[in-house]
Design an enzyme around this catalytic site. Sequence first.
Site, PDB file in Angstrom:
ATOM      1  N   GLY A 104      -8.597  -0.158  -1.064  1.00 44.44           N
ATOM      2  CA  GLY A 104      -7.391  -0.959  -1.192  1.00 44.44           C
ATOM      3  C   GLY A 104      -7.150  -1.780   0.039  1.00 44.44           C
ATOM      4  N   PRO A 105      -6.282  -2.776  -0.091  1.00 45.45           N
ATOM      5  CA  PRO A 105      -6.003  -3.653   1.047  1.00 45.45           C
ATOM      6  C   PRO A 105      -5.388  -2.879   2.213  1.00 45.45           C
ATOM      7  CG  PRO A 105      -4.675  -4.249  -0.880  1.00 45.45           C
ATOM      8  CD  PRO A 105      -5.540  -3.142  -1.289  1.00 45.45           C
ATOM      9  N   GLY A 159      -3.013  -1.373   4.985  1.00 46.27           N
ATOM     10  CA  GLY A 159      -1.587  -1.059   5.025  1.00 46.27           C
ATOM     11  C   GLY A 159      -1.012  -0.480   3.758  1.00 46.27           C
ATOM     12  N   LYS A 193      -3.715   4.359   2.566  1.00 45.19           N
ATOM     13  CA  LYS A 193      -4.897   5.172   2.274  1.00 45.19           C
ATOM     14  C   LYS A 193      -4.962   6.390   3.189  1.00 45.19           C
ATOM     15  CE  LYS A 193      -7.609   1.532   2.869  1.00 45.19           C
ATOM     16  NZ  LYS A 193      -6.677   0.392   2.899  1.00 45.19           N
ATOM     17  N   THR A 194      -4.716   6.157   4.451  1.00 44.24           N
ATOM     18  CA  THR A 194      -4.758   7.263   5.401  1.00 44.24           C
ATOM     19  C   THR A 194      -3.668   8.281   5.091  1.00 44.24           C
ATOM     20  OG1 THR A 194      -5.458   5.629   7.002  1.00 44.24           O
ATOM     21  CG2 THR A 194      -4.891   7.782   7.849  1.00 44.24           C
ATOM     22  N   GLU A 221       8.769 -32.030   3.398  1.00 44.18           N
ATOM     23  CA  GLU A 221       9.208 -30.801   2.731  1.00 44.18           C
ATOM     24  C   GLU A 221       9.896 -31.112   1.402  1.00 44.18           C
ATOM     25  OE1 GLU A 221       7.876 -28.353   3.831  1.00 44.18           O
ATOM     26  OE2 GLU A 221       7.465 -28.957   5.880  1.00 44.18           O
ATOM     27  N   HIS A 230       7.296 -31.388  -1.234  1.00 45.07           N
ATOM     28  CA  HIS A 230       6.885 -30.089  -1.783  1.00 45.07           C
ATOM     29  C   HIS A 230       7.913 -29.590  -2.790  1.00 45.07           C
ATOM     30  CE1 HIS A 230       3.518 -29.366   0.821  1.00 45.07           C
ATOM     31  NE2 HIS A 230       4.229 -29.352   1.938  1.00 45.07           N
ATOM     32  N   ASP A 254      -1.705 -27.883   4.671  1.00 49.24           N
ATOM     33  CA  ASP A 254      -1.584 -28.062   3.219  1.00 49.24           C
ATOM     34  C   ASP A 254      -2.921 -28.469   2.626  1.00 49.24           C
ATOM     35  OD1 ASP A 254       1.106 -27.578   3.361  1.00 49.24           O
ATOM     36  OD2 ASP A 254       1.662 -29.701   3.462  1.00 49.24           O
TER      37      ASP A 254
HETATM   38  C1  NHX Z   1       1.369 -29.599  15.629  1.00 43.99           C
HETATM   39  N1  NHX Z   1       2.581 -28.634  13.821  1.00 43.99           N
HETATM   40  O1  NHX Z   1       0.515 -28.752  15.489  1.00 43.99           O
HETATM   41  C2  NHX Z   1       2.704 -29.398  15.027  1.00 43.99           C
HETATM   42  C3  NHX Z   1       3.612 -28.661  15.965  1.00 43.99           C
HETATM   43  C4  NHX Z   1       3.859 -31.883   8.097  1.00 43.99           C
HETATM   44  C5  NHX Z   1       6.214 -31.638   8.735  1.00 43.99           C
HETATM   45  N2  NHX Z   1       1.185 -30.658  16.352  1.00 43.99           N
HETATM   46  O2  NHX Z   1       2.973 -28.379   5.560  1.00 43.99           O
HETATM   47  O3  NHX Z   1       4.318 -27.931  10.417  1.00 43.99           O
HETATM   48  O4  NHX Z   1       1.868 -30.322  12.565  1.00 43.99           O
HETATM   49  O5  NHX Z   1       5.167 -27.996   4.306  1.00 43.99           O
HETATM   50  C6  NHX Z   1       0.435 -21.992   8.884  1.00 43.99           C
HETATM   51  C7  NHX Z   1       1.560 -22.651   8.435  1.00 43.99           C
HETATM   52  C8  NHX Z   1      -0.837 -25.824  11.427  1.00 43.99           C
HETATM   53  C9  NHX Z   1      -0.454 -22.613   9.725  1.00 43.99           C
HETATM   54  C10 NHX Z   1       1.798 -23.949   8.867  1.00 43.99           C
HETATM   55  C11 NHX Z   1      -1.088 -24.539  11.007  1.00 43.99           C
HETATM   56  C12 NHX Z   1       1.150 -25.857  10.169  1.00 43.99           C
HETATM   57  C13 NHX Z   1       3.753 -27.615   7.602  1.00 43.99           C
HETATM   58  C14 NHX Z   1       0.466 -27.850  11.529  1.00 43.99           C
HETATM   59  C15 NHX Z   1       4.939 -29.655   8.217  1.00 43.99           C
HETATM   60  N3  NHX Z   1       4.985 -27.673   5.601  1.00 43.99           N
HETATM   61  N4  NHX Z   1       2.277 -28.701  10.308  1.00 43.99           N
HETATM   62  C16 NHX Z   1       3.859 -27.938   6.170  1.00 43.99           C
HETATM   63  C17 NHX Z   1       3.462 -28.480   9.806  1.00 43.99           C
HETATM   64  C18 NHX Z   1       2.117 -29.193  12.678  1.00 43.99           C
HETATM   65  C19 NHX Z   1       0.265 -26.487  11.016  1.00 43.99           C
HETATM   66  C20 NHX Z   1      -0.205 -23.904  10.159  1.00 43.99           C
HETATM   67  C21 NHX Z   1       0.912 -24.578   9.722  1.00 43.99           C
HETATM   68  C22 NHX Z   1       4.866 -30.999   8.815  1.00 43.99           C
HETATM   69  C23 NHX Z   1       3.675 -28.889   8.371  1.00 43.99           C
HETATM   70  C24 NHX Z   1       1.885 -28.197  11.590  1.00 43.99           C
HETATM   71 ZN    ZN Z   2       3.479 -29.189   3.872  1.00 43.53          ZN
END
Ligand code: NHX
Ligand code: ZN
Length: 695
Positions: free
Chosen positions: A234-235, A237, A240-241, A458, A461, A532
């Site tokens: 299983g995944p 956490g 299992k332990t 956002e 989305h 994204d």
């Molecule tokens: C940067 N961050 O890195 C800046 C601070 C497009 C308005 N220069 O898609 O925040 O650009 O819908 C997990 C989750 C990288 C891992 C989010 C790795 C985001 C997030 C880059 C919004 N929301 N992008 C989005 C965003 C960015 C990033 C991640 C992550 C933005 C976007 C981060």
């Molecule tokens: Zn996004």
Amino acid sequence: MMNLSPKKNSRNQGRRPLFNMYWMYALIIMCLLGLYYFQDNSQVKNVNWTQFEDAAASGQFDKITVISENGVAEGHLNATGIKAQKIDKQYAERSDILLKATIPSSDRISTKIDEWNAKLIAEGKPEIAVTYEKGSDLMKLLWYFGPIALFIAVMLFMSRRMSGGAGGGGGIFNVGKSRAKIFDKTDGTNVTFKDVAGLAEAKVEIEEIVEFLKNPGKYTELGAKIPKGALLVGPPGTGKTLLAKAVAGEANVPFFSMSGSDFVEMFVGVGAARVRDLFKQAKDKAPCIVFIDEIDAVGRARGKNPNMGSNDERENTLNAMLTEMDGFGSNNGVIILAATNRADMLDKALLRPGRFDRQIYVDLPELSDRIEIFNVHLRNLKVNSKLDVEQLARQTQGFSGADIMNVCNEAALIAARANKDSVEYSDFMGAIDRIVGGLEKRSRVITPEEKEAIATHEAGHATISWLTKYGNPLVKVTIVPRGRALGAAWYAPEARQIIPTQALKDTICGMLGGRAAEELFLGQVGTGASDDLEKATKIARSMVIMYGMSDKLPNLNYTDSTGQDYGFSKPYSEETAKLIDDEVAAIIAEQYARAKEILTEYAKQHNAIRDLLIEREVIYHDDVQAILGKRQWKSRTDEIMELNAEDERKRLENKAAGETERNTTPARKHLPEEPIVDEEDDDPGIPPEFTHDNQ
Ligand code: NHX
Ligand code: ZN
């Protein structure tokens, strides 16, 4: 809990063959040391003072070392001296010959040397050089034994480290011993099935194992063989332990616990020796349970490419384990439980009947399990009496037991920080946000221009996911930076067993919605959407190569679920590779076009969401609903959220008439005059956030 040193348990087990191997190491070390000493090539001949004086006066020394503390002088013989003292030439060539004598207290050595030198100069012979040394014996001792001491220290340090520091059966001669921890019934850490929340099915399976241990006669009388092992799969956490411990606790037998990685060591043969030692200890203590955590560390399928010689040691360890499990008489009351999160990666030989006969799946907890788990952890917390546990469980879809434990702890920390006297719903919401999304970063400097861009993204989305059939139910949209993200749309995905093609497409469409909105309403796109795009591309790719959903490569799966990657050779041709890439690109292009289409049609609504977002920074399900209308394809979660919003409205109306309660953020469309102050204090009426994945 007590950690019995394995040394104690294996003391009377006689000698292991490995023991000899370590004596061999010791021998080699001795030889090296010997060599070191032979290199010091000075030979000392003790003489009396008169002989010494004679030698000095007749120019037999080229140097005298005076060790004042011991009152000793050492004369280094020169060629004349060697001849005069009748020392074997061959011998003298190899080493420095010293004459050593005690200086009588009546003589001052410095004046003596001056006298000798004056005489030698007069005779036209070379002078004697003098060096004075203090406490040379001590120095020599250091010089002699320092390296050994250092060596021993290093060895000790290494062997201590290899055996996991204090408490382990330290020492170089113990490397071959297993370092299993033993938990006995006397330890007072007894875990029983009562402590294991959820996992109803797994418990049923495993209860049988307890029966075997408690009551072996019942089975053996009928001629049944007691199983040798069970594999908990299983995944991480999921407990299992804990489950394995509960088996030991219920059956009241000793419990040996070891991690698969404990077998892995840099010395060849050590892993295998540890396996043998573990099984030997277990047999002595039978009936008992041996639990090997993370068995994939040793049990991974043996390598197919033999050129990777580095796997040899792991293979030896695995082979030892296979032999030991076979060698067990199956009725001797030792049951082996092992845990892994990837059963498909394990060597098939481990899984065949007679070894791990049965596999028990320990899945992520379902809603009812999560309620149980929450109840277990809430026992230790001082929670608000109004706390709705089911609500919490609903909002932690996809969380493991360990995650839930973390949520409870984090919530308590948040409540403590705010000096509350009990932990409230809002604290739990803050904890969930924190765990899923990371720390909030309100201090991040964001220009108004950027803020608009983030809100546009956002809102894109939010709009798409709202308007697509399989779009995930939206919980909230925020442009408060958290973790690495500048903004996020939070969803509460339905738990689905089978995902229809259209759901994957809608998901991709929603993920691309942010980028599409940027293009449409800002005129240009930015770097922010990289995450994204990565996720969308991954989904599109898996649609093509895993689910056989593409038009040009239908019903083909090019992945290998057994986890052995193909290395450099792919199971398809170059042409297919090209086709895959094209199909992935086509899916993305199609969904991107669709996202733009939807956003163009609903541009007004999108912009309204964006503006509200800029104004409030966090908006919720019902705010979006007020703009886009009720969802056409409502999911159960959507309905629950609507109901909750209604409840919340009533609650807030009641409250407006009466007392004020802290930590409720009433920034809702029905109370627009109050701005949102802190996103951490989520509206208690708003349920499910589970992921801030942009769909
Ligand atoms: C940067 N961050 O890195 C800046 C601070 C497009 C308005 N220069 O898609 O925040 O650009 O819908 C997990 C989750 C990288 C891992 C989010 C790795 C985001 C997030 C880059 C919004 N929301 N992008 C989005 C965003 C960015 C990033 C991640 C992550 C933005 C976007 C981060
Ligand atoms: Zn996004």
